[in-house]
Design a protein around this motif. Structure first.
Motif, PDB file in Angstrom:
ATOM      1  N   LEU A  69       0.825  -1.197   0.000  1.00 27.94           N
ATOM      2  CA  LEU A  69       0.000   0.000   0.000  1.00 27.94           C
ATOM      3  C   LEU A  69       0.866   1.256   0.000  1.00 27.94           C
ATOM      4  O   LEU A  69       0.571   2.229  -0.717  1.00 27.94           O
ATOM      5  CB  LEU A  69      -0.936  -0.003   1.211  1.00 27.94           C
ATOM      6  N   GLN A  70       1.914   1.247   0.786  1.00 28.49           N
ATOM      7  CA  GLN A  70       2.821   2.396   0.817  1.00 28.49           C
ATOM      8  C   GLN A  70       3.420   2.652  -0.558  1.00 28.49           C
ATOM      9  O   GLN A  70       3.452   3.796  -1.031  1.00 28.49           O
ATOM     10  CB  GLN A  70       3.942   2.151   1.834  1.00 28.49           C
ATOM     11  N   GLU A  71       3.864   1.607  -1.221  1.00 28.02           N
ATOM     12  CA  GLU A  71       4.438   1.769  -2.555  1.00 28.02           C
ATOM     13  C   GLU A  71       3.381   2.261  -3.542  1.00 28.02           C
ATOM     14  O   GLU A  71       3.659   3.129  -4.384  1.00 28.02           O
ATOM     15  CB  GLU A  71       5.025   0.441  -3.034  1.00 28.02           C
ATOM     16  N   GLY A  72       2.172   1.740  -3.418  1.00 28.58           N
ATOM     17  CA  GLY A  72       1.101   2.141  -4.322  1.00 28.58           C
ATOM     18  C   GLY A  72       0.740   3.606  -4.203  1.00 28.58           C
ATOM     19  O   GLY A  72       0.530   4.295  -5.210  1.00 28.58           O
ATOM     20  N   LEU A  73       0.672   4.119  -2.982  1.00 28.84           N
ATOM     21  CA  LEU A  73       0.365   5.527  -2.773  1.00 28.84           C
ATOM     22  C   LEU A  73       1.551   6.419  -3.132  1.00 28.84           C
ATOM     23  O   LEU A  73       1.388   7.470  -3.758  1.00 28.84           O
ATOM     24  CB  LEU A  73      -0.055   5.770  -1.322  1.00 28.84           C
ATOM     25  N   ASN A  74       2.752   6.001  -2.742  1.00 27.88           N
ATOM     26  CA  ASN A  74       3.941   6.816  -3.016  1.00 27.88           C
ATOM     27  C   ASN A  74       4.181   6.994  -4.511  1.00 27.88           C
ATOM     28  O   ASN A  74       4.639   8.056  -4.960  1.00 27.88           O
ATOM     29  CB  ASN A  74       5.182   6.186  -2.388  1.00 27.88           C
ATOM     30  N   SER A  75       3.895   5.971  -5.295  1.00 25.77           N
ATOM     31  CA  SER A  75       4.175   6.010  -6.731  1.00 25.77           C
ATOM     32  C   SER A  75       3.007   6.530  -7.557  1.00 25.77           C
ATOM     33  O   SER A  75       3.142   6.737  -8.763  1.00 25.77           O
ATOM     34  CB  SER A  75       4.557   4.610  -7.227  1.00 25.77           C
ATOM     35  N   SER A  76       1.866   6.758  -6.922  1.00 30.90           N
ATOM     36  CA  SER A  76       0.681   7.144  -7.675  1.00 30.90           C
ATOM     37  C   SER A  76       0.788   8.565  -8.225  1.00 30.90           C
ATOM     38  O   SER A  76       1.143   9.495  -7.506  1.00 30.90           O
ATOM     39  CB  SER A  76      -0.574   7.053  -6.790  1.00 30.90           C
ATOM     40  N   ARG A  77       0.439   8.701  -9.491  1.00 29.30           N
ATOM     41  CA  ARG A  77       0.332  10.018 -10.118  1.00 29.30           C
ATOM     42  C   ARG A  77      -1.124  10.292 -10.508  1.00 29.30           C
ATOM     43  O   ARG A  77      -1.406  11.223 -11.269  1.00 29.30           O
ATOM     44  CB  ARG A  77       1.232  10.082 -11.356  1.00 29.30           C
ATOM     45  N   ALA A  78      -2.023   9.494  -9.974  1.00 31.08           N
ATOM     46  CA  ALA A  78      -3.435   9.620 -10.332  1.00 31.08           C
ATOM     47  C   ALA A  78      -4.046  10.891  -9.747  1.00 31.08           C
ATOM     48  O   ALA A  78      -3.599  11.406  -8.718  1.00 31.08           O
ATOM     49  CB  ALA A  78      -4.210   8.405  -9.842  1.00 31.08           C
ATOM     50  N   ASP A  79      -5.093  11.376 -10.389  1.00 26.23           N
ATOM     51  CA  ASP A  79      -5.818  12.556  -9.893  1.00 26.23           C
ATOM     52  C   ASP A  79      -6.623  12.229  -8.647  1.00 26.23           C
ATOM     53  O   ASP A  79      -6.847  13.100  -7.799  1.00 26.23           O
ATOM     54  CB  ASP A  79      -6.746  13.081 -10.985  1.00 26.23           C
ATOM     55  N   PHE A  80      -7.069  10.974  -8.551  1.00 26.97           N
ATOM     56  CA  PHE A  80      -7.795  10.506  -7.368  1.00 26.97           C
ATOM     57  C   PHE A  80      -7.310   9.106  -7.023  1.00 26.97           C
ATOM     58  O   PHE A  80      -7.010   8.298  -7.908  1.00 26.97           O
ATOM     59  CB  PHE A  80      -9.305  10.483  -7.617  1.00 26.97           C
ATOM     60  N   ASN A  81      -7.238   8.824  -5.722  1.00 24.19           N
ATOM     61  CA  ASN A  81      -6.811   7.519  -5.229  1.00 24.19           C
ATOM     62  C   ASN A  81      -7.891   6.967  -4.303  1.00 24.19           C
ATOM     63  O   ASN A  81      -8.170   7.566  -3.252  1.00 24.19           O
ATOM     64  CB  ASN A  81      -5.479   7.635  -4.492  1.00 24.19           C
ATOM     65  N   ILE A  82      -8.485   5.865  -4.693  1.00 20.60           N
ATOM     66  CA  ILE A  82      -9.602   5.283  -3.962  1.00 20.60           C
ATOM     67  C   ILE A  82      -9.125   4.054  -3.201  1.00 20.60           C
ATOM     68  O   ILE A  82      -8.612   3.102  -3.792  1.00 20.60           O
ATOM     69  CB  ILE A  82     -10.744   4.876  -4.924  1.00 20.60           C
ATOM     70  N   ILE A  83      -9.262   4.077  -1.878  1.00 22.19           N
ATOM     71  CA  ILE A  83      -8.895   2.946  -1.029  1.00 22.19           C
ATOM     72  C   ILE A  83     -10.173   2.209  -0.638  1.00 22.19           C
ATOM     73  O   ILE A  83     -11.072   2.800  -0.031  1.00 22.19           O
ATOM     74  CB  ILE A  83      -8.138   3.406   0.221  1.00 22.19           C
TER      75      ILE A  83
END
Length: 342
Positions: A202-216
């Motif tokens: 999860l940490q890697e997914g959020l840290n690397s995200s360039r998305a406009d929105f991130n849905i958990i």
């Protein structure tokens, strides 16, 4: 280009006279991307909302858990119930038109309130992945837990969906022997919701995200923490961990979706270091609800609790950095609404 969503109207034009359901017209909605989600579903009772889901023209359907109510370590029984759900005509129609992703919760996991101790969790995982049509050669087949990441890119913007597994690794709850509540929070630092490997993912997914929105996507509620049932509040250090992770990652537009409770509600809080409020949108349930609900504490609640059968809808506007959250009931009834700019 924005799509124009025709809630219910589109569906009834397609179905013509095949249904006698009342048509409730709603205002046309401009949306760059639409997520529909829900939880708490039984295949052996009337699945009355799938036509309403289709009518919202979603870009993806997300299961929030409790897809079926198996509560079993018998994998043949579990498999049969998933097959029964796949045979529900209007769900099958949705599945043929819309990508379907999601997670499990305790009743489709196999053990009520179950966590790391469930002995058949590895076999149950394979049955869940079969239901979700995950290829046999997918890395998800050999990884413990059903967590997964999904990316959606349009000409207007992008969305990352991070689907959590709050069952496979979750350590024991602490029964509350002093009050009428079922559970009380563990001592701070004791136990985990996600486990070491999933936290790192999860940490890697959020840290690397360039998305406009991130849905958990979390099967259990993240913010509401005083009712005594299952929730992240039973592991207060894990709440802090996720909040800190969201802040440090600088991920844009993080939203939590949850289920489990047989009620629907919006929860919202300010997080230090975050430029927008954190929203936990609980949508539950699809086929059965806590109809006799008379109240419970939630210091983060916005608006009223909905105890009608419903599903959740998120309409995204990338240019305005805005999300419109809606609770939708039978016949397209709008049961609750919240708008947030990011």
């Amino acid at each position: 280009m924005k799509k124009i969503s025709f809630p219910l109207v589109l569906l009834f034009l397609l179905l013509g006279c095949k249904t006698n359901k009342k048509v409730v017209l709603q205002q046309l909605i401009e949306s760059d991307f639409t997520i529909a989600f829900g939880s708490c579903n039984k295949s052996n009772v009337n699945n009355l909302l799938w036509d309403d889901v289709l009518a919202t023209d979603p870009d993806v359907w997300i299961w929030g858990g409790d897809i079926i109510y198996a509560d079993t370590d018998d994998m043949q029984k579990l498999r049969a119930m998933y097959l029964d759900q796949d045979r529900v005509e209007e769900y099958a129609l949705l599945k043929s038109k819309v990508p379907v992703i999601g997670t499990w919760d305790d009743h489709d996991y196999g053990l009520n309130d179950g966590g790391v101790e469930f002995k058949e969790k590895k076999a149950s995982q394979q049955e869940f992945l079969d239901f979700m049509d995950v290829p046999k050669d997918s890395p998800r087949r050999s990884r413990e837990g059903v967590y997964a990441s999904h990316d959606y890119t349009t000409s207007e913007g992008s969305i990352k969906v991070l689907v959590l597994d709050t069952r496979f690794f979750r350590t024991a709850l602490t029964p509350d022997r002093e009050t009428s509540k079922r559970n009380k929070p563990n001592s701070y630092g004791e136990g985990t919701v996600l486990g070491t490997a999933q936290w790192a993912w999860l940490q890697e997914g959020l840290n690397s995200s360039r998305a406009d929105f991130n849905i958990i996507v979390s099967s259990i509620q993240f913010l509401s923490n005083e009712h005594g049932f299952e929730c992240w509040g039973n592991f207060p250090h894990e709440i802090d961990h996720l909040k800190n992770l969201i802040v440090s990652s600088r991920a844009k537009g993080v939203v939590v979706l949850s289920g489990d409770r047989h009620i629907s509600e919006f929860s919202k809080t300010k997080v230090d270091g975050l430029s927008y409020p954190l929203i936990d949108f609980t949508s539950s349930g699809l086929t059965h609800v806590y109809a006799s609900f008379s109240g419970e504490p939630n210091p983060f609640r916005v608006g009223e609790v909905v105890s009608k059968k419903s599903f959740g809808l998120l309409d995204f506007d990338f240019s305005k950095k805005k999300v419109l959250f809606k609770m939708i009931g039978d016949d397209g009834e709008l049961l609750g609404e919240l708008e947030q700019n990011y």
